[in-house]
Design a protein around this motif. Structure first.
Motif, mmCIF file in Angstrom:
data_model
loop_
_atom_site.group_PDB
_atom_site.id
_atom_site.type_symbol
_atom_site.label_atom_id
_atom_site.label_comp_id
_atom_site.label_asym_id
_atom_site.label_seq_id
_atom_site.Cartn_x
_atom_site.Cartn_y
_atom_site.Cartn_z
ATOM 1 N N GLU A 1 39.908 31.028 39.940
ATOM 2 C CA GLU A 1 39.371 30.526 41.196
ATOM 3 C C GLU A 1 39.520 31.573 42.290
ATOM 4 N N GLY A 2 39.107 31.234 43.486
ATOM 5 C CA GLY A 2 39.198 32.169 44.603
ATOM 6 C C GLY A 2 37.849 32.403 45.240
ATOM 7 N N ALA A 3 37.875 32.599 46.549
ATOM 8 C CA ALA A 3 36.630 32.756 47.300
ATOM 9 C C ALA A 3 36.040 34.149 47.124
ATOM 10 N N THR A 4 36.887 35.115 46.782
ATOM 11 C CA THR A 4 36.392 36.475 46.511
ATOM 12 C C THR A 4 37.110 36.996 45.274
ATOM 13 N N ARG A 5 36.680 38.167 44.778
ATOM 14 C CA ARG A 5 37.373 38.796 43.655
ATOM 15 C C ARG A 5 38.781 39.186 44.109
ATOM 16 N N LEU A 6 39.722 39.145 43.202
ATOM 17 C CA LEU A 6 41.105 39.473 43.566
ATOM 18 C C LEU A 6 41.173 40.856 44.212
ATOM 19 N N GLU A 7 40.373 41.784 43.718
ATOM 20 C CA GLU A 7 40.370 43.157 44.247
ATOM 21 C C GLU A 7 40.092 43.195 45.743
ATOM 22 N N LYS A 8 39.270 42.249 46.187
ATOM 23 C CA LYS A 8 38.869 42.257 47.602
ATOM 24 C C LYS A 8 39.716 41.312 48.445
ATOM 25 N N THR A 9 40.672 40.646 47.814
ATOM 26 C CA THR A 9 41.449 39.625 48.508
ATOM 27 C C THR A 9 42.662 40.245 49.199
ATOM 28 N N ARG A 10 42.841 39.906 50.459
ATOM 29 C CA ARG A 10 44.066 40.271 51.184
ATOM 30 C C ARG A 10 45.086 39.174 50.851
ATOM 31 N N LEU A 11 46.173 39.540 50.235
ATOM 32 C CA LEU A 11 47.118 38.536 49.736
ATOM 33 C C LEU A 11 47.834 37.830 50.885
ATOM 34 N N ARG A 12 47.889 36.507 50.767
ATOM 35 C CA ARG A 12 48.530 35.713 51.815
ATOM 36 C C ARG A 12 49.602 34.816 51.210
ATOM 37 N N LYS A 13 50.498 34.357 52.078
ATOM 38 C CA LYS A 13 51.555 33.452 51.617
ATOM 39 C C LYS A 13 50.915 32.187 51.050
ATOM 40 N N GLY A 14 51.352 31.787 49.866
ATOM 41 C CA GLY A 14 50.821 30.569 49.248
ATOM 42 C C GLY A 14 49.737 30.853 48.215
ATOM 43 N N MET A 15 49.364 32.124 48.082
ATOM 44 C CA MET A 15 48.371 32.444 47.049
ATOM 45 C C MET A 15 49.023 32.496 45.672
ATOM 46 N N ALA A 16 48.243 32.181 44.662
ATOM 47 C CA ALA A 16 48.713 32.243 43.270
ATOM 48 C C ALA A 16 47.675 33.007 42.472
ATOM 49 N N PHE A 17 48.117 33.989 41.692
ATOM 50 C CA PHE A 17 47.153 34.796 40.933
ATOM 51 C C PHE A 17 47.833 35.402 39.722
ATOM 52 N N THR A 18 47.002 35.841 38.773
ATOM 53 C CA THR A 18 47.545 36.500 37.587
ATOM 54 C C THR A 18 47.529 38.008 37.796
ATOM 55 N N ILE A 19 48.427 38.670 37.073
ATOM 56 C CA ILE A 19 48.374 40.129 36.929
ATOM 57 C C ILE A 19 48.315 40.382 35.429
ATOM 58 N N GLU A 20 47.243 41.007 34.960
ATOM 59 C CA GLU A 20 47.048 41.132 33.519
ATOM 60 C C GLU A 20 46.377 42.445 33.128
ATOM 61 N N PRO A 21 47.102 43.553 33.332
ATOM 62 C CA PRO A 21 46.530 44.824 32.888
ATOM 63 C C PRO A 21 46.464 44.866 31.358
ATOM 64 N N GLY A 22 45.602 45.741 30.854
ATOM 65 C CA GLY A 22 45.481 45.861 29.404
ATOM 66 C C GLY A 22 44.852 47.183 29.025
ATOM 67 N N VAL A 23 44.908 47.421 27.722
ATOM 68 C CA VAL A 23 44.276 48.602 27.130
ATOM 69 C C VAL A 23 43.470 48.083 25.949
ATOM 70 N N TYR A 24 42.192 48.482 25.888
ATOM 71 C CA TYR A 24 41.306 47.936 24.855
ATOM 72 C C TYR A 24 40.601 49.070 24.118
ATOM 73 N N VAL A 25 40.967 49.269 22.857
ATOM 74 C CA VAL A 25 40.403 50.371 22.074
ATOM 75 C C VAL A 25 39.455 49.788 21.033
ATOM 76 N N ASN A 26 38.157 49.966 21.312
ATOM 77 C CA ASN A 26 37.129 49.368 20.446
ATOM 78 C C ASN A 26 37.333 49.650 18.970
ATOM 79 N N GLY A 27 37.251 48.596 18.175
ATOM 80 C CA GLY A 27 37.346 48.754 16.738
ATOM 81 C C GLY A 27 38.771 48.925 16.229
ATOM 82 N N LYS A 28 39.739 48.969 17.151
ATOM 83 C CA LYS A 28 41.118 49.232 16.724
ATOM 84 C C LYS A 28 42.118 48.163 17.175
ATOM 85 N N TYR A 29 42.384 48.093 18.460
ATOM 86 C CA TYR A 29 43.409 47.159 18.936
ATOM 87 C C TYR A 29 43.225 46.868 20.418
ATOM 88 N N GLY A 30 43.922 45.848 20.877
ATOM 89 C CA GLY A 30 43.993 45.525 22.299
ATOM 90 C C GLY A 30 45.428 45.225 22.662
#
Lengths: 336, 336
Positions: B298-327
């Motif tokens: 959810e959210g009114a804008t993409r997390l990238e464009k969001t200025r974080l405020r008190k009371g916000m809840a969001f995920t942090i989920e970095p990853g590495v994705y190698v096609n045909g091999k692993y994630g």
């Protein structure tokens, strides 16, 4: 879905689009599985919008996918793409699948008259072809296997939710999910409410338990209910045998040409004879059943008003619901 | 939801309705769970339509339900009821939650101008109150317990689907369902596709497996990912420690006043340093995370464009994705 099925379906739909005088029809899946999108494109991965004119068909998706029979377009600035499309194709009368979560996109084509096409779409899916019948039969078989195995493992000493979890596991172990609808496992007085949610109540021997679940396989839904009871309450045992008998009577009437209400009446007749008039499924405001396919509940009209035709698929699920005490339901899918 | 929360939410919404110059706003749940309907009425049992003017609020439902703060109306001939409502309240400008599956009802009010209210509704839900934060924390805790227990029981020798089934059972045994989104259990090359579906592949020791699941509790979603690997591939082990480090760096930046893109950049910086530039989550077209609440995304804008405020809840989920091999992905929810 085979390619030939897809081409036939699309042609049938486009004839309806033409006869309804529509310039274009909008279907789609924004976020959730959409039966019509799947039925015509063979894939319902969101986001996807299908736009059909009487003789052309476009599939907008992101990322762009290959849908046989459609001209495939990458969905980019969808609002802009849609308004340009409407202009180019002079869309003045737009049919909309109002039940799709892509319906809002119709608002982007502001100047067109919007017309609901829900009933026509449901009607076009009422007769199942051989592939669909096989998928429905398979989904129902898998559903029953899951229930049988869970019962073999035993439900006593588990919560209603745990039994639902065991059923979910059984479906997964076969490669499917128990997602035709929210699984129902309800004991005693909770079973008197036909569509309750499993709780943390721990089921004991002597409890009366309704299980009502369905897997989804290749898009198609199973829907199977049974009532488990090994206690000594005579009224309850009587209700169970009456509902079984009612289901058998309705199933016997399930023939091509019959009306859904004939089936309902034959089930009610048995329940009335056994003294369950005031607590019948009908008294509880429930129907005898519903058509089933890519959606667990589908059909252009209520089953009661439907004249049964070859290729229809529907449930028969009579029950007895005694407020504050117990519920009894037996259900299976019938394919004509 | 407490009554006082409900009254405050409704008042805040009605101020937005007034400032947008709307005569009326339409929300609702026809068939599926709808977050906004739940947020304002405390209940999202379908079918239900909420109609709000600047100073009145109506809840149409079938059967009629009591929604505190609303005038409750039994939904009967809804099309007729709506057109009469629109006439009585002189609805010329109608706000619509275009993402609700009740949006189609706006078509019944033909003569009004229809205006999307999606962004405003999302913005009103961005700051979570104490009750919501507790529910989110709880949902995430339960989700992690389920994953921990399933891992303790062992995933080797089970299919991806079976592991998903075990996780579903774990959630059910706690009284919840694993339904924040479709559970993800993907091994090896399948994990390189970020949002695949579990298959019948039997997981072996030495496979790299992404698990990404969430329960829904009291309406609120959990969302937790982990990567399981005990093989000896050095590149993969390196990717795992780099993604863990990237997650820690982004989490450290997650402070009130920061921009979502600051968090993303700090995660990417680590991955780049470790040589995973071309296979980072960003290179795979993925965001660092998303706001979360009654909807998993959810959210009114993409997390990238969001200025974080008190009371916000969001995920942090970095990853590495190698096609045909692993994630590789690690994910948790942050509450500010």
């Amino acid at each position: 879905m085979t390619m030939s099925n897809g081409a036939e379906r699309l042609k049938r739909l486009q004839r309806k689009v033409a006869s309804a005088g529509l310039d274009c029809l909008l279907l789609g899946a924004r976020d959730a599985f959409d039966a019509n999108t799947f039925y015509y494109s063979g894939d319902a991965t969101p986001p996807k919008a299908l736009l059909m004119t009487a003789d052309e068909a476009f599939c907008f998706s992101h990322p762009k996918q290959e849908c046989p029979g459609f001209e495939n377009v990458e969905m980019r600035h969808f609002k802009k793409q849609l308004t340009e499309f409407a202009k180019k194709h002079r869309v003045k009368k737009l049919g909309v699948d109002m039940h799709s979560d892509m319906a809002f996109a119709a608002f982007y084509i502001e100047k067109a008259k919007h017309v609901s096409f829900v009933k026509q779409l449901l009607s076009l899916r009422e007769i199942k072809d051989a592939d669909e019948q096989n998928a429905l039969r398979f989904a129902q078989d898998v559903t029953k296997q899951c229930v049988a195995e869970a019962l073999d493992e035993g439900i006593y000493g588990r919560t209603e939710n745990e039994v639902a979890g065991v059923l979910e596991y059984k479906a997964r172990s076969r490669g499917f999910s128990l997602s035709a609808f929210e699984p129902i496992v309800l004991a005693n007085e909770r079973a008197a409410v036909p569509h309750g949610k499993p709780t943390q109540y721990k089921i004991k021997r002597g409890d009366a338990v309704i299980i009502d679940v369905g897997v989804r396989a290749m898009g198609y839904c199973g829907d199977y209910s049974t009532t488990v009871y090994d206690g000594g309450n005579n009224e309850l045992r009587h209700a169970i045998s009456a509902v079984r008998e009612a289901k058998a009577a309705a199933t016997k009437k399930a023939r091509i040409g019959a009306l859904g209400s004939d089936l309902r009446d034959s089930a009610l007749h048995i329940l009335y004879e056994h003294g369950f008039k005031d607590v019948s499924f009908s008294a509880a405001g429930l129907s005898l059943g519903h058509q089933i396919g890519l959606d667990v509940h589908e059909g252009a009209t209520r089953l009661e008003k439907t004249r049964l035709r070859k290729g229809m698929a529907f449930t028969i699920e009579p029950g007895v619901y005694v407020n504050g005490k117990y519920g009894v339901r037996f259900e299976d899918v019938v394919l004509l």
